[in-house]
Write a protein that holds these residues in place. Structure first.
Motif, short mmCIF file in Angstrom:
data_model
loop_
_atom_site.label_atom_id
_atom_site.label_comp_id
_atom_site.label_asym_id
_atom_site.label_seq_id
_atom_site.Cartn_x
_atom_site.Cartn_y
_atom_site.Cartn_z
N LEU A 1 0.86 -1.19 0.00
CA LEU A 1 0.00 0.00 0.00
C LEU A 1 0.89 1.23 0.00
N GLN A 2 0.74 2.06 -1.04
CA GLN A 2 1.66 3.19 -1.24
C GLN A 2 0.94 4.52 -1.09
N GLY A 3 0.33 4.71 0.06
CA GLY A 3 -0.33 5.98 0.26
C GLY A 3 -1.75 6.00 -0.26
N VAL A 4 -2.56 5.10 0.28
CA VAL A 4 -3.97 5.04 -0.14
C VAL A 4 -4.75 6.13 0.57
N SER A 5 -5.56 6.86 -0.20
CA SER A 5 -6.44 7.85 0.41
C SER A 5 -7.85 7.63 -0.10
N LEU A 6 -8.80 7.51 0.80
CA LEU A 6 -10.20 7.48 0.37
C LEU A 6 -11.11 7.90 1.50
N GLY B 1 4.08 9.85 -20.87
CA GLY B 1 4.99 10.89 -21.35
C GLY B 1 6.11 11.06 -20.35
N PRO B 2 7.10 11.86 -20.65
CA PRO B 2 8.24 12.02 -19.73
C PRO B 2 7.83 12.55 -18.36
N GLU B 3 6.80 13.41 -18.33
CA GLU B 3 6.39 13.97 -17.04
C GLU B 3 5.86 12.89 -16.08
N CYS B 4 5.38 11.75 -16.66
CA CYS B 4 4.86 10.65 -15.84
C CYS B 4 5.97 9.99 -15.04
N ARG B 5 7.20 10.13 -15.54
CA ARG B 5 8.33 9.45 -14.92
C ARG B 5 8.97 10.28 -13.82
N GLU B 6 8.54 11.53 -13.72
CA GLU B 6 9.24 12.43 -12.81
C GLU B 6 8.89 12.18 -11.35
N ARG B 7 7.63 11.91 -11.10
CA ARG B 7 7.23 11.68 -9.70
C ARG B 7 5.92 10.90 -9.66
N VAL B 8 5.56 10.48 -8.47
CA VAL B 8 4.30 9.77 -8.29
C VAL B 8 3.18 10.81 -8.31
N PRO B 9 2.21 10.65 -9.18
CA PRO B 9 1.15 11.66 -9.23
C PRO B 9 0.28 11.62 -7.97
N LEU C 1 6.04 -4.12 -5.87
CA LEU C 1 6.19 -2.94 -5.01
C LEU C 1 7.25 -3.21 -3.96
N SER C 2 8.50 -3.24 -4.43
CA SER C 2 9.56 -3.59 -3.49
C SER C 2 10.21 -2.36 -2.88
N GLY C 3 9.61 -1.22 -3.06
CA GLY C 3 10.13 -0.02 -2.44
C GLY C 3 9.18 1.11 -2.74
N PRO C 4 9.46 2.31 -2.26
CA PRO C 4 8.59 3.43 -2.59
C PRO C 4 8.65 3.70 -4.10
N LEU C 5 7.53 4.08 -4.65
CA LEU C 5 7.49 4.38 -6.08
C LEU C 5 8.21 5.69 -6.37
N ALA C 6 8.73 5.79 -7.57
CA ALA C 6 9.39 7.04 -7.96
C ALA C 6 8.68 7.67 -9.15
N GLU C 7 7.78 6.91 -9.75
CA GLU C 7 7.07 7.42 -10.92
C GLU C 7 5.65 6.90 -10.85
N CYS C 8 4.84 7.31 -11.83
CA CYS C 8 3.48 6.80 -11.87
C CYS C 8 3.53 5.28 -12.02
N PRO C 9 2.85 4.54 -11.15
CA PRO C 9 2.97 3.08 -11.20
C PRO C 9 2.44 2.47 -12.50
N PHE C 10 1.58 3.23 -13.19
CA PHE C 10 0.98 2.70 -14.40
C PHE C 10 1.79 3.09 -15.64
N ALA C 11 2.86 3.87 -15.43
CA ALA C 11 3.60 4.45 -16.56
C ALA C 11 4.01 3.41 -17.61
#
Lengths: 335, 283
Positions: A43-48, A312-320, A295-305
Motif C-alpha cells: 500500500l503506497q499511500g492510499v487515500s479514500l 509521457g516524460p512527465e509521468c516518470r518524474e514523480r508519483v502523481p 512494489l519492493s520499495g517506494p514508487l518514484a514514478e506513476c505506477p501505471f507508466a
C-alpha cells in the motif's frame, strides 16, 4: 464551500463539511524488511473517504491492495505487515495505534466485514444461529435467549426460509447462497455503520450473485449504513455503488461518483479497466498490456507508466498525487 | 468424546433423534465396547473377588477351577490380582494421559496461535524432552525421586506432554488462518474466546484419538517401570510388577505367573489403540 479540514481542502459534494464516516489518508503499509531494504510496500499511500450512508466500491486487479486496505481498517494486517505512514479515522477517531480492546469493540460492532467464501467463514462445529448469537452477545451483552432470538430474526430478514429451524443447522447443511446470507446476517447483527464486503459474490454461482448483491444493497440501505464493496469487477461496482475508487499498485488512481467516473475516465488506468470489461461483450477481450509492478520499495514514478498508452516524460518524474478535478479525484499528471 | 464440542454449542440442544443415532454409532464400534467392558471389570470386578493379597494354600499352583489363572510365588490368586491390577493400571494411565492433555493441548494451541518466540521456546523444550527415549527419561526421573504412585503419574504425564503439544500445534496451525477464525477476529472476538470456541473444537477429534493411544502408552510405561523395578513394587497388584515377579519362574515351566498379567496389558493396549482408530475413522 471549502471545508478546509481535509489534507487538500477539497469540497466533497454532498455531505461536504461533515466528517466522513471513514477517512483513509496516505495509508502506507510495508511487509518485512526494515532499513536494510528487502521490504515490499503493497500500500503506497492510499487515500479514500467513505461518507455516511454511502455505498462505495473499491475496484482493482488482484494485488492492487484492496483487501489489504480493508484489513488495515480493521486493524488486522497479516503477520509481518505494518503501517508505515498515514491515518485511518472512523468519524474523526484515529484507528492506527488504537489499543486492541478498542479495536475489538469496533470490529463487528461499528465496522463489519464479509468475505468471499461464506462457507469457510462459518465455523463447522457450531450452529449457524449460535455463531450469530455469539457475535451479538459479545458486542451487546444481550442474554443467550435474546441474542438467539435476534439471530433468528436476522436470518429471517436475510430471506432464509424457516429461519428458526435453520438457525440450528450447521454450515455444511447450508448452500453457498444461504451461507452468504447467514454471513451477511452475522455482519449486520450489531448494526454496523460500515459494512466491508470483500468480493462477497465471487464465490457464488452466477445466478446467485445478483440476488446476494441485491440483498446486501437493500439491507445496507435499510439500515442507513455505509458499504465499502471490494470487487475486481467494475460492472458490479457500477451497478451497486454511487461512489467508486479505483486502485492500482497500492494507490487510489481515481475516485468519485460512479456515473461520472465510468462515463468518462480521467485516469488512463480507469479507462483501460473499463475497456477491459466493456469489450468482453463484443466477443473480444481487451487486456491491459504488461503486468502490475512489484512494489519492493517506494514508487518514484506513476505506477501505471509502463503500461499506459498516454505515457509521457512527465509521468516518470514523480508519483502523481490525487488531485481534485470536478466531482472526482484523479492521480494522473495528464488529467 | 465429541461431547466436548457439542456441549459448547450455546443454548442449542441437539434433537433427541441425533443423540440416539450417536449411541447407535457407538455400538457399531467394537473396540469401544471392549474397552467399556475392561473399564467395567476394573470398576466392579474387585467387589466380587477376594483380597488380592490374601494368601492361599499353594504357591505356584497351575491354573485350575479353583484358581483360574493359577497362583503366584506368594500363593496369591493371580486372577484376583489381575482384575484388581486393572484398577490401578487404568487409573494411572487415564489420569496421566488426562494431565498430559490438559497441559499439552492448550500450550500447543497457544503456540500455533501466537507463533513467534513463544512457539519456538515451547518447541525447543518439548524437543529436548522428546530427545530422550520416553522410558529412559521416565526411568531417570523416577530413580531421582522416590517412586510413589502420584510421582509415577506426574512423570508419565510429563513425558507425554510434548506429544500433545506438538499434535495440537500442528492441528491448530492450518486453522489459525482459516476464514472462520479471521471472521471471528473481524467480529471482534478475543484471542481466548477464539481459541476456545473456534479453534479447539475443530481439533478435538485428533486429540481424543491420541488420548486413547496415550492411555495405552501410559499403561505401558507404568508396566515397564514396574518391570524394571522402579515403579510399583510387589505385592501391590500391578500388571508390570506381576510380569516381573513371574518372569523368574518362566524357565521352570511356571508360565502362568507372568503370562496372564502380560495378556492383560496386551489386551488393554491393543483395545485402546483400536479405539483410537475408531475415533479417527468414525463419525
Amino acid at each position: 464551500m471549502n471545508a478546509g479540514g481535509g489534507m487538500d481542502g477539497i469540497d466533497r459534494g454532498p455531505g461536504a463539511g461533515e466528517i466522513p464516516l471513514l477517512t483513509v489518508e496516505d495509508l502506507t503499509v510495508g511487509f518485512g524488511g526494515g532499513e536494510d531494504g528487502g521490504m515490499s510496500i503493497p500500500l503506497q499511500g492510499v487515500s479514500l473517504r467513505v461518507p455516511r450512508a454511502t455505498r462505495m466500491s473499491l475496484v482493482g486487479e488482484s494485488g492492487s491492495g484492496k483487501s489489504l486496505t480493508a484489513s488495515a481498517v480493521l486493524g488486522l494486517l497479516p503477520e509481518g505487515a505494518r503501517v508505515l505512514r498515514g491515518s485511518i479515522r472512523l468519524e474523526g477517531e484515529e484507528l492506527i495505534g488504537a489499543d486492541e480492546r478498542r479495536m475489538r469493540r469496533l470490529r463487528g460492532g461499528r465496522i463489519a466485514i464479509m468475505f468471499q467464501n461464506p462457507r469457510a467463514s462459518l465455523n463447522p462445529v457450531h450452529t449457524v444461529g449460535g455463531q450469530i448469537a455469539e457475535v451479538i452477545r459479545v458486542h451487546s451483552g444481550a442474554g443467550r435467549r435474546e441474542s438467539r432470538n435476534r439471530a433468528v430474526d436476522l436470518l429471517d430478514q436475510m430471506g432464509i426460509p424457516d429461519a428458526r429451524r435453520r438457525a440450528s443447522d450447521y454450515v455444511h447443511q447450508y448452500s453457498g447462497g444461504m451461507a452468504q446470507r447467514a454471513v451477511l446476517a452475522m455482519a449486520l447483527s450489531c448494526r454496523p455503520d460500515l459494512l466491508i464486503a470483500d468480493e462477497p459474490t465471487t464465490g457464488l454461482d452466477a445466478t446467485l450473485q445478483q440476488q446476494v448483491l441485491d440483498l446486501v444493497i437493500e439491507q445496507v440501505k435499510a439500515r442507513g449504513a455505509s458499504l465499502l464493496l471490494i470487487t475486481h469487477d467494475i460492472a458490479i461496482a457500477r451497478q451497486t455503488c454511487e461512489q467508486i475508487a479505483v486502485m492500482y499498485a497500492g494507490r487510489v488512481m481515481e475516485s468519485g461518483p460512479t456515473e461520472e467516473v465510468t462515463a468518462a475516465a480521467a485516469n488512463p488506468y480507469t479507462a483501460a479497466l473499463l475497456k477491459a470489461f466493456v469489450t468482453v461483450d463484443r466477443g473480444r477481450m481487451y487486456a491491459i498490456p504488461g503486468t502490475v509492478p512489484t512494489l519492493s520499495g517506494p514508487l518514484a514514478e506513476c505506477p501505471f507508466a509502463d503500461r499506459c498508452e498516454m505515457v509521457g516524460p512527465e509521468c516518470r518524474e514523480r508519483v502523481p498525487e490525487l488531485r481534485r478535478i470536478g466531482g472526482r479525484e484523479v492521480a494522473c499528471v495528464k488529467a | 468424546m465429541t461431547a466436548t464440542a457439542d456441549g459448547q454449542a450455546p443454548a442449542v440442544s441437539k434433537p433427541p433423534r441425533r443423540r440416539a443415532r450417536a449411541a447407535g454409532r457407538l455400538l457399531r464400534r467394537p473396540a469401544f465396547v471392549v474397552l467399556l467392558l475392561i473399564v467395567l471389570i476394573a470398576l466392579f470386578g474387585p467387589f466380587f473377588l477376594g483380597d488380592p493379597l490374601e494368601l492361599g494354600p499353594d504357591t505356584l499352583a497351575a491354573p485350575s477351577m479353583q484358581n483360574w489363572f493359577g497362583t503366584d510365588q506368594f500363593s496369591m490368586d493371580i486372577f484376583t490380582r489381575v482384575v484388581h491390577a486393572a484398577r490401578l493400571d487404568l487409573l494411572v494411565g487415564f489420569i496421566a494421559a488426562a494431565l498430559a492433555v490438559l497441559a499439552g493441548m492448550p500450550l500447543g494451541a497457544l503456540a500455533a496461535y501466537r507463533g513467534g518466540a513463544f512457539d519456538t521456546l515451547l518447541l525447543r523444550v518439548s524437543e529436548s524432552l522428546q530427545a530422550f527415549p520416553t522410558l529412559l527419561l521416565a526411568l531417570g526421573i523416577v530413580t531421582a525421586l522416590s517412586p510413589s504412585i502420584p510421582v509415577l503419574v506426574m512423570i508419565i504425564a510429563l513425558v507425554n506432554v510434548p506429544v500433545y503439544l506438538r499434535l495440537t500445534r500442528s492441528a491448530v496451525q492450518p486453522l489459525v488462518n482459516a476464514d472462520f477464525v479471521l471472521a471471528a477476529r473481524c467480529a471482534g472476538k478475543g484471542q481466548f474466546t477464539i481459541l476456545r470456541r473456534h479453534v479447539l473444537p475443530n481439533v478435538s477429534e485428533v486429540v481424543f484419538a491420541q488420548f486413547s493411544v496415550n492411555v495405552a502408552w501410559a499403561i505401558q510405561i507404568l508396566a515397564a517401570l514396574s518391570f524394571v523395578g522402579v515403579g510399583v513394587k510387589l505385592p501391590t497388584p500391578e500388571w508390570g510388577a506381576m510380569v516381573r515377579g513371574g518372569a523368574d519362574y518362566m524357565i521352570y515351566g511356571q508360565w502362568w505367573v507372568a503370562l496372564f498379567p502380560g495378556l492383560a496389558i496386551l489386551a488393554t493396549v491393543l483395545t485402546l489403540n483400536q479405539v483410537a482408530d475408531e475415533i479417527r475413522h468414525g463419525s
